[in-house]
Design a protein around this motif. Structure first.
Motif, PDB file in Angstrom:
ATOM      1  N   ARG A  99      -1.326   8.514 -10.064  1.00  0.00           N
ATOM      2  CA  ARG A  99      -1.955   8.198  -8.774  1.00  0.00           C
ATOM      3  C   ARG A  99      -3.277   7.478  -8.939  1.00  0.00           C
ATOM      4  O   ARG A  99      -4.032   7.754  -9.863  1.00  0.00           O
ATOM      5  CB  ARG A  99      -2.216   9.492  -8.002  1.00  0.00           C
ATOM      6  CG  ARG A  99      -0.937  10.192  -7.649  1.00  0.00           C
ATOM      7  CD  ARG A  99      -1.180  11.385  -6.780  1.00  0.00           C
ATOM      8  NE  ARG A  99       0.110  11.895  -6.349  1.00  0.00           N
ATOM      9  CZ  ARG A  99       0.425  13.155  -6.311  1.00  0.00           C
ATOM     10  NH1 ARG A  99      -0.456  14.072  -6.636  1.00  0.00           N
ATOM     11  NH2 ARG A  99       1.614  13.534  -5.908  1.00  0.00           N
ATOM     12  N   VAL A 130      -6.532   6.824  -6.361  1.00  0.00           N
ATOM     13  CA  VAL A 130      -7.132   7.192  -5.082  1.00  0.00           C
ATOM     14  C   VAL A 130      -8.252   6.204  -4.790  1.00  0.00           C
ATOM     15  O   VAL A 130      -9.101   5.947  -5.642  1.00  0.00           O
ATOM     16  CB  VAL A 130      -7.691   8.628  -5.118  1.00  0.00           C
ATOM     17  CG1 VAL A 130      -8.339   8.984  -3.790  1.00  0.00           C
ATOM     18  CG2 VAL A 130      -6.597   9.622  -5.471  1.00  0.00           C
ATOM     19  N   THR A 157      -4.138   6.928  -1.148  1.00  0.00           N
ATOM     20  CA  THR A 157      -3.643   7.244  -2.491  1.00  0.00           C
ATOM     21  C   THR A 157      -2.363   6.462  -2.722  1.00  0.00           C
ATOM     22  O   THR A 157      -1.449   6.523  -1.903  1.00  0.00           O
ATOM     23  CB  THR A 157      -3.342   8.752  -2.641  1.00  0.00           C
ATOM     24  OG1 THR A 157      -4.552   9.492  -2.492  1.00  0.00           O
ATOM     25  CG2 THR A 157      -2.727   9.058  -3.996  1.00  0.00           C
TER      26      THR A 157
END
Length: 106
Positions: free
Chosen positions: A79, A81, A68
């Motif tokens: 974020r 991922v 991440t």
């Protein structure tokens, strides 16, 4: 106001890369982050955090999967991922200008 702008430019943006151990995914994410750092027009620093060695940091940040890449200074945190291979898209997501003159650019 110009002093505020100059102070902001002196500070490099810092993102955090959360990884889990020394896996193929970790190595790939680390390599992709090196490319991101080279392509960023302004200073960019990426701090790596191994969630296996620092589980409390991962828990306090709410990290559920790795790798991440996170801008923890943004409210709420921004974020990505997984795969960081699309450099331009990652830089755009974090609102980071890119250099077009770097070797290997698309």
């Amino acid at each position: 106001m110009s002093s505020v702008v100059s102070l902001a430019r002196e500070r490099a943006m810092c993102l955090r890369l959360y990884v889990a151990g020394e896996t193929a995914g970790t190595i790939r994410a680390r390599n992709q982050c090196r490319i991101l750092e080279r392509r960023a027009a302004e200073g960019l620093r990426i701090e790596e955090i191994d969630v296996l060695r620092s589980p409390a940091l991962a828990e306090s940040a709410g990290i559920l999967a790795t790798p991440t890449l996170s801008d923890d200074d943004h409210i709420p945190p921004r974020r990505i991922v997984g795969d960081l291979g699309d450099v331009e898209r990652v830089l755009d997501f974090f609102c980071i200008d890119s250099r077009k003159d770097v070797h290997g650019s698309q």
